[in-house]
Enzyme design. Sequence first.
Site, PDB file in Angstrom:
ATOM      1  N   GLY A  46       6.896  -4.800   5.837  1.00 40.36           N
ATOM      2  CA  GLY A  46       8.147  -4.129   6.184  1.00 40.36           C
ATOM      3  C   GLY A  46       7.968  -3.422   7.505  1.00 40.36           C
ATOM      4  O   GLY A  46       8.796  -3.501   8.408  1.00 40.36           O
ATOM      5  N   MET A  71       4.551  -1.741  10.229  1.00 36.07           N
ATOM      6  CA  MET A  71       3.131  -1.492  10.479  1.00 36.07           C
ATOM      7  C   MET A  71       3.058  -0.429  11.574  1.00 36.07           C
ATOM      8  O   MET A  71       3.644  -0.585  12.645  1.00 36.07           O
ATOM      9  CB  MET A  71       2.433  -2.798  10.905  1.00 36.07           C
ATOM     10  CG  MET A  71       0.979  -2.626  11.318  1.00 36.07           C
ATOM     11  SD  MET A  71      -0.074  -2.083   9.939  1.00 36.07           S
ATOM     12  CE  MET A  71      -1.217  -1.001  10.804  1.00 36.07           C
ATOM     13  N   HIS A  90       3.066   7.910   9.343  1.00 36.44           N
ATOM     14  CA  HIS A  90       1.693   7.473   9.619  1.00 36.44           C
ATOM     15  C   HIS A  90       1.164   8.014  10.953  1.00 36.44           C
ATOM     16  O   HIS A  90      -0.050   8.014  11.181  1.00 36.44           O
ATOM     17  CB  HIS A  90       1.611   5.945   9.658  1.00 36.44           C
ATOM     18  CG  HIS A  90       1.332   5.279   8.342  1.00 36.44           C
ATOM     19  ND1 HIS A  90       0.266   5.619   7.545  1.00 36.44           N
ATOM     20  CD2 HIS A  90       1.971   4.246   7.705  1.00 36.44           C
ATOM     21  CE1 HIS A  90       0.264   4.827   6.468  1.00 36.44           C
ATOM     22  NE2 HIS A  90       1.289   4.000   6.540  1.00 36.44           N
ATOM     23  N   ASP A 139      -7.743  -5.863   1.146  1.00 38.28           N
ATOM     24  CA  ASP A 139      -6.375  -6.149   0.746  1.00 38.28           C
ATOM     25  C   ASP A 139      -6.154  -5.925  -0.750  1.00 38.28           C
ATOM     26  O   ASP A 139      -5.038  -5.624  -1.175  1.00 38.28           O
ATOM     27  CB  ASP A 139      -6.104  -7.630   1.064  1.00 38.28           C
ATOM     28  CG  ASP A 139      -4.760  -7.813   1.717  1.00 38.28           C
ATOM     29  OD1 ASP A 139      -4.368  -6.921   2.487  1.00 38.28           O
ATOM     30  OD2 ASP A 139      -4.107  -8.836   1.430  1.00 38.28           O
ATOM     31  N   GLU A 180      -2.081   5.955   2.709  1.00 42.20           N
ATOM     32  CA  GLU A 180      -0.766   5.550   2.193  1.00 42.20           C
ATOM     33  C   GLU A 180      -0.124   6.566   1.242  1.00 42.20           C
ATOM     34  O   GLU A 180       1.079   6.777   1.296  1.00 42.20           O
ATOM     35  CB  GLU A 180      -0.857   4.175   1.526  1.00 42.20           C
ATOM     36  CG  GLU A 180      -1.232   3.049   2.493  1.00 42.20           C
ATOM     37  CD  GLU A 180      -0.243   2.842   3.633  1.00 42.20           C
ATOM     38  OE1 GLU A 180       0.905   3.322   3.548  1.00 42.20           O
ATOM     39  OE2 GLU A 180      -0.643   2.194   4.623  1.00 42.20           O
ATOM     40  N   PRO A 225       4.630 -10.147   8.115  1.00 42.33           N
ATOM     41  CA  PRO A 225       4.316 -10.076   6.680  1.00 42.33           C
ATOM     42  C   PRO A 225       4.554  -8.722   6.022  1.00 42.33           C
ATOM     43  O   PRO A 225       4.425  -8.601   4.802  1.00 42.33           O
ATOM     44  CB  PRO A 225       2.826 -10.437   6.637  1.00 42.33           C
ATOM     45  CG  PRO A 225       2.300 -10.075   7.990  1.00 42.33           C
ATOM     46  CD  PRO A 225       3.427 -10.310   8.950  1.00 42.33           C
ATOM     47  N   GLN A 230      -1.509  -8.809  13.757  1.00 42.60           N
ATOM     48  CA  GLN A 230      -1.552  -7.861  12.636  1.00 42.60           C
ATOM     49  C   GLN A 230      -3.022  -7.555  12.375  1.00 42.60           C
ATOM     50  O   GLN A 230      -3.762  -8.422  11.924  1.00 42.60           O
ATOM     51  CB  GLN A 230      -0.875  -8.454  11.395  1.00 42.60           C
ATOM     52  CG  GLN A 230      -1.140  -7.703  10.100  1.00 42.60           C
ATOM     53  CD  GLN A 230      -0.670  -6.243  10.123  1.00 42.60           C
ATOM     54  OE1 GLN A 230       0.386  -5.932  10.666  1.00 42.60           O
ATOM     55  NE2 GLN A 230      -1.470  -5.345   9.578  1.00 42.60           N
TER      56      GLN A 230
HETATM   57  N1  BES Z   1       0.056   0.146   6.880  1.00 40.92           N
HETATM   58  C1  BES Z   1       0.956  -0.453   5.973  1.00 40.92           C
HETATM   59  C2  BES Z   1       0.865  -1.957   5.960  1.00 40.92           C
HETATM   60  C3  BES Z   1      -0.503  -2.521   5.630  1.00 40.92           C
HETATM   61  C4  BES Z   1      -1.305  -1.949   4.650  1.00 40.92           C
HETATM   62  C5  BES Z   1      -0.971  -3.619   6.300  1.00 40.92           C
HETATM   63  C6  BES Z   1      -2.565  -2.481   4.392  1.00 40.92           C
HETATM   64  C7  BES Z   1      -2.217  -4.152   6.019  1.00 40.92           C
HETATM   65  C8  BES Z   1      -3.020  -3.576   5.066  1.00 40.92           C
HETATM   66  C9  BES Z   1       2.394  -0.025   6.241  1.00 40.92           C
HETATM   67  O1  BES Z   1       2.514   1.298   6.638  1.00 40.92           O
HETATM   68  C10 BES Z   1       3.151  -0.134   4.957  1.00 40.92           C
HETATM   69  O2  BES Z   1       2.766   0.494   4.029  1.00 40.92           O
HETATM   70  N2  BES Z   1       4.232  -0.906   4.923  1.00 40.92           N
HETATM   71  C11 BES Z   1       5.070  -1.053   3.753  1.00 40.92           C
HETATM   72  C12 BES Z   1       6.274  -0.174   3.828  1.00 40.92           C
HETATM   73  C13 BES Z   1       6.221   1.096   3.057  1.00 40.92           C
HETATM   74  C14 BES Z   1       7.557   1.806   3.106  1.00 40.92           C
HETATM   75  C15 BES Z   1       5.710   1.004   1.662  1.00 40.92           C
HETATM   76  C16 BES Z   1       5.573  -2.476   3.696  1.00 40.92           C
HETATM   77  O3  BES Z   1       5.307  -3.247   4.599  1.00 40.92           O
HETATM   78  O4  BES Z   1       6.247  -2.826   2.741  1.00 40.92           O
HETATM   79 ZN    ZN Z   2       1.992   2.635   5.066  1.00 49.31          ZN
END
Ligand code: BES
Ligand code: ZN
Length: 632
Positions: free
Chosen positions: A289, A291, A320, A398, A339, A287, A160
């Site tokens: 939902g 990536m 994305h 983060d 995002e 970790p 990750q």
């Molecule tokens: N890119 C993100 C996950 C992420 C963000 C990893 C920042 C590390 C740092 C991914 O696209 C994401 O947003 N996942 C969400 C799902 C979404 C539908 C809100 C999740 O994992 O819950």
């Molecule tokens: Zn995202």
Amino acid sequence: MRTILLSFLIGFFITSCSNTENNRVNTEEIKVSNHSHANIEEINTVHLHLDLDVDFEKKKLYGIARHKMSNQGTNKAVFDIKGLKINKVTSGQLESEKEAPFTLGKVNQNEILGRPLIVDIDTNTSWVNIYYETTKESEALDWLDSSLTSSKEKPFLYTQGQAILTRTWIPIQDAPSNRITYTANLRVPKDLMAVMSASNPKEKNNLGEYHFDMKQPIPCYLIALAVGDLVYGDLGNKTGVYCEPELLEESLFEFEDLPKMMNAAEKLYGEYAWEQYDLLILPYSFPFGGMENPRLTFANPTLLAGDRSLVSVIAHELAHSWSGNLVTNETWNDFWLNEGFTVYFENRIMEEIIGKEGADNLALVEFFELQEELERIETSAHPEDAHLFLDLEGRDPDDGVTDVAYVKGAFFLKTLEVSVGRKKMDVFLNNYFDHFKFTSVTTEKFVNYLEQELLQKYEIDFNYKEWIYRPGIPENCISLTSVGFEEVKTMARSFSEEREEYLQEWVKENIKKRSQYSTQEWLTFLRHLPANIEPHRLKVLDESLAFSKWTNAEIQFEWFLRSISSEYVEAFPYLKLFLEKVGRRKFIHPLYQALYKNKNTQQNALLWFDEFQKNYHAVSRNSIAESLQIQN
Ligand code: BES
Ligand code: ZN
């Protein structure tokens, strides 16, 4: 923006010996902004070739990262590393490699960033080759014993990278503003298959050797690798799914609409740029939902609800491919550009798949979460985190992963859409993705583009400054309504107020079966039960609908939160099973926090975390440890 001030690099001592992070050499302090030590303005990687062995016994990757670099004439190349052992560095191409002296800089500002690897080179050097191995401190890597996989027969590894963990498995210039292409040669155990965010094999080969090619330039947080017992299933329209063999049928059913999502996305914002779009269903410890690793979205198996009710996460990761992967946030302060745009785009895709009402309900569930998040942020140490554009200097990127970037960002675009009209909005966004494709964008660049291409062009007055640079939700934010949600809210109220002696009867009359409402309606119902509802009322609900055993992770999560706050202990055995199995941070972090907060359940939090933390990826483990005030 300058990411490193080389003027600070005076008089440091140079060695060319093998060097781990612990026997490092002293250097002067390097000023860091933008979460990277790399001097990408003087020299930057344009292509990376990885040559790696994947050793499951030692839980180590070892090999070489060969950087082809564009050098503006500097004699130092600075990379980011964290938790890596550097064995040797050379410059030049394969036939003419010569050893290059290197030093490891100080841990800077805080431990989050790792440290700079500074290599002495000639002013015309364009290849730097770093011989290295990963260690137990390589936080990107999750090495799973077979017991944590679906089959329980073979081990699994995945990485990750986002936001700044790529430096823990590859020595690299770890800034989202630089783009690279990459190739890789990997050697893995013969009974396993390797896949990456690149061109991928469809079958195992009996040598255990795999070659990968990513031809489109990407920011390095999107380099990703997984190794496991995998099979592939085609879904059509350049989409498909990788997973462990026994999950294939379920996965093909759950994600059957993926080709339709691809059509919807391309119709909105233009041709898909990455040739192939596959999903990889990971073990439960993943970790997130999802990536958005290019060509290969990594997905959590909790999405396999059996009824396609959680596929909006996949719409999100697909989106994305435009917002984030094609047009990338230039710094982590601009994370909302990744995002917020993606949540907006996700909702547009879902509108095509399930219609306007269903899509509005999805957005309303998110809006509810945003309001709770804003309340938390307002009284936190950083109330300015309620702005879309952030200042995360000296902090972990983060910290910017909140509903502000996601949902406030999306509602900003939804409100803008209503102000200018959908037609103009669609043209604007289409042009935005086209204009900035394969580059990175700051909030300022976006604002200038918005001014020029939309607001001034059509003489529209829009309070974007308030949205982007101020806290809270501006007055003009659109408001959505849902008949279904109003119904379940009323139901929640009347259930929690109903007199004791009529409770059973009330349930018989009002609650028939699970399929009476959608997943999002049930979530809304649970969220509108009072936090301190008496445990016996939850028991009555549990008896009629078996919430504790409901295998939809979103519903389980909401149910367990209520069970904790009202101490409905009969749900605890199920909660414990959930925490043992699932590693998705969005679920388990708030559950541990809720347990910890209450004196009566604090011990559960500590004991369960102690027992299960080995099942979690470092991303989840570290967040929870911090909340439970545990020194890991
Ligand atoms: N890119 C993100 C996950 C992420 C963000 C990893 C920042 C590390 C740092 C991914 O696209 C994401 O947003 N996942 C969400 C799902 C979404 C539908 C809100 C999740 O994992 O819950
Ligand atoms: Zn995202």
